[in-house]
Scaffold this active site. Structure first.
Site, mmCIF file in Angstrom:
data_model
loop_
_atom_site.group_PDB
_atom_site.id
_atom_site.type_symbol
_atom_site.label_atom_id
_atom_site.label_comp_id
_atom_site.label_asym_id
_atom_site.label_seq_id
_atom_site.Cartn_x
_atom_site.Cartn_y
_atom_site.Cartn_z
ATOM 1 C CG ASP A 79 -7.679 -6.671 11.876
ATOM 2 O OD1 ASP A 79 -7.443 -5.713 11.076
ATOM 3 O OD2 ASP A 79 -8.123 -7.555 11.542
ATOM 4 C CD GLU A 134 -2.645 -1.567 2.391
ATOM 5 O OE1 GLU A 134 -3.577 -2.233 2.307
ATOM 6 O OE2 GLU A 134 -2.161 -0.889 3.442
#
Length: 610
Positions: A374, A220
């Site tokens: 997460d 990303e």
């Protein structure tokens, strides 16, 4: 050794300081489904294994798993996300309830809940089936209801925090939960949040948000730099190319393979060509290519990607590249902190001081690391929201991610596990669970001095059942500790009749004290808990039922003392009276064919704590 112990105590202090911190999570929520099977033969129709399903597990995924991790680490997590009106959505709601996440999801009929189904044999993932598509866009009404839920949840958290602005976590995994109007609303209302964390597959969509921290994967970050463009300094290095899939996986590292760049030349041809003669990739990667080119000297960025100096050999890796690009990533994202996650290689973190921090992880099978990002995001956000120094936040985030990957499944890091990894005791108080009224006064004063919020509820709790447990778990999630006041035997007889209670107060109190969600239990003789409420002065007073808080008899007193009143929904057909009546009916009618599917509606109660 003394220095290491002091550092661990310092880390533990940060973990303690974020207890009850309000965090709003918004984004792409999904359901993770794990199917464990045995296989000892091949199919006759094709060279494929024949699987026998043995076990199935459902877990929160995506933004929902980030919310679960925030709650498990001790924060006060509220999730706002679109969820389908389907079986997967129901299972996701159950996952959130079990984790004590405040479920403020928005029902979206006709739009399925995204699901990832993994089939495993011998602890090896054989296949994954994904449902949920970015094309399943929210309609106008869905967007409107999502924005309303965001605004209401923000104010709810602000009120719960005594007027302090909450923390925001944005999880954008490209599944359509955050369309342009929602992104615009979040950018416009940025000032309503103190700390903002962003985890997005496409960071370019979030210009203007000015997040506190962004946590891109290496892929990303590479894509953002490629789109931003730049200039390439002359170099004699050989060009490399990273093959990039057209669609990034929404739950983990992007897969990248090294090969020759389009138009590039082999290393053994470079002697005959100057840099100017060498053709190289230019411009944005085309959809057909789906690629990001890496060329150059390891320091500059071209229109198609970041660069790597191949002459440095194996000494140049993703961590080195990420470290050299941190300042540009901060500039392009507007973030105070950039944490580039490197999967099993750890992370590289940079802040305003320009000093990169490197953290390391332990390599594990891919099936063990699902959702570890997460846990990293949740711990990093909570630490920064608690004003921890960046090196401390980075180390705690890496530790939270690392200790979750010991087994197959969706990763969740619990506060007790994190403290245990820091060699710190997980029991923060030596006070017993069962206390007297006088003991309770001293305990509450101690908690107040430590800045912890108190939740108070009361009831008979005669025959403890599933409705009670769920109610108490939800109540505990509203603050830092839960005090349960239980009616004495005499009080229960006056309220319920001469044949109650079924269980004496000693048994009822012991069962309540054994629940992990209950911190302290106190018995009161009066018919009303008003005297205890006056003494405790709870931050939140909770009752179970389907009526508004205004109808709670104790509401005026609680509000006069500065507290909030909350009523929590109940589990249908779960009440002490109904259970007792079923037992009596069984004893009177020995027939084995009694229909128990639907209890008499007249036996249902409006409250949990009956």
């Amino acid at each position: 050794m003394a220095g290491a112990a002091a550092e661990q105590r310092r880390f533990a202090t940060v973990v303690e300081s974020w207890l009850g911190r309000p965090v709003l999570i918004v984004g792409d929520a999904m359901l993770d489904e794990w199917r464990f099977a045995d296989s000892d033969r091949l199919c006759r129709e094709a060279p494929a294994p024949v699987l026998t399903l043995r076990r199935r597990i459902s877990a929160a995924g995506g933004a929902a798993n980030t919310a679960v991790n925030v709650a498990a680490l001790g924060g006060r997590a509220v999730l706002v996300a679109p969820v389908g009106a389907d079986v997967a959505g129901d299972e996701l709601h159950d996952c959130l309830d079990r984790a004590s996440v405040w479920d403020r999801t928005v029902n979206q009929p006709g739009r399925p809940t995204p699901v990832k189904r993994r089939m495993l044999a011998g602890n090896q993932i054989l296949l994954r089936e994904d449902s949920g598509d970015p094309e399943d866009a929210l309609d106008h009404d869905g967007v409107s209801r999502l924005l309303t839920a965001l605004s209401c949840a923000t104010e709810e958290l602000r009120a719960a925090a005594g007027g302090e602005p909450p923390t925001l976590v944005v999880c954008d995994y490209g599944l359509g939960a955050l369309p342009a109007p929602v992104r615009a609303w979040l950018v416009e209302n940025r000032q309503r949040y103190a700390t903002v964390a962003l985890d997005a597959h496409d960071l370019a969509d979030w210009r203007g948000l000015a997040p506190t921290v962004v946590t891109p994967s290496f892929a990303e970050a590479t894509r953002l730099l490629a789109r931003a463009g730049g200039t390439t300094r002359p170099t004699g290095g050989t060009e490399l190319h990273l093959e990039h899939p057209d669609g990034d996986p929404v739950d983990g590292p992007s897969e990248m393979t090294v090969g020759a760049a389009p138009g590039a030349v082999r290393a053994d041809d470079t002697a005959e060509l100057t840099r100017a003669d060498r053709p190289g990739p230019v411009g944005e990667p085309t959809p057909g290519e789906g690629r990001v080119a890496l060329t150059g000297d390891g320091l500059s960025v071209t229109g198609t990607g970041v660069t790597v100096n191949t002459r440095a050999g194996e000494g140049v890796d993703r961590a080195v590249l990420a470290r050299s690009r941190l300042a540009e990533l901060r500039a392009h994202t507007g973030a105070d902190v950039v944490a580039v996650t490197l999967d099993t290689e750890g992370a590289v973190v940079g802040g305003a001081d320009g000093e990169p921090r490197r953290s390391h992880s332990t390599p594990v099978p891919a099936s063990h690391a699902v959702g570890a990002g997460d846990a990293y995001l949740a711990a990093m956000t909570l630490a920064l929201a608690a004003d921890a120094p960046l090196p401390t936040a980075a180390q705690l985030a890496q530790l939270a991610a690392t200790i979750t990957v010991s087994d197959t499944g969706t990763c969740v890091c619990r506060r007790d596990d994190l403290l245990a990894a820091l060699d710190q005791p997980t029991d923060t108080t030596s006070h017993p669970a069962l206390v007297s009224g006088d003991e309770l006064d001293a305990i509450v004063a101690e908690y107040r001095e430590a800045g912890r919020s108190v939740v108070f509820t009361n009831g008979c709790f005669d025959v403890l059942h599933r409705g009670h447990v769920r109610y108490l778990e939800q109540a505990r999630a509203l603050g830092d500790l839960l005090i349960v006041a239980v009616n004495s035997d005499g009080s229960v007889r006056r309220l319920k009749g001469p044949d109650r209670p079924v269980n004496p107060v000693e048994d009822r109190g012991a069962l309540l004290a054994a629940l992990a969600c209950v911190d302290h239990v106190v018995v009161f003789e009066e018919d009303s808990p008003a005297a205890l409420i006056e003494a405790v002065r709870p931050d939140v007073y909770v009752k179970g039922g389907d009526y508004p808080p205004e109808l709670v008899p104790e509401a005026p007193l609680v509000r006069r003392l500065g507290g909030q009143v909350r009523t929590l929904g109940y589990v249908p057909d779960r009440s002490t009276s109904a259970i007792i009546e079923r037992i009596r009916s069984h004893s009177q009618d020995p027939s084995p064919h009694v229909n128990e599917a639907e209890p008499d509606p007249s036996l249902r109660t409006r409250t949990q704590a009956s």
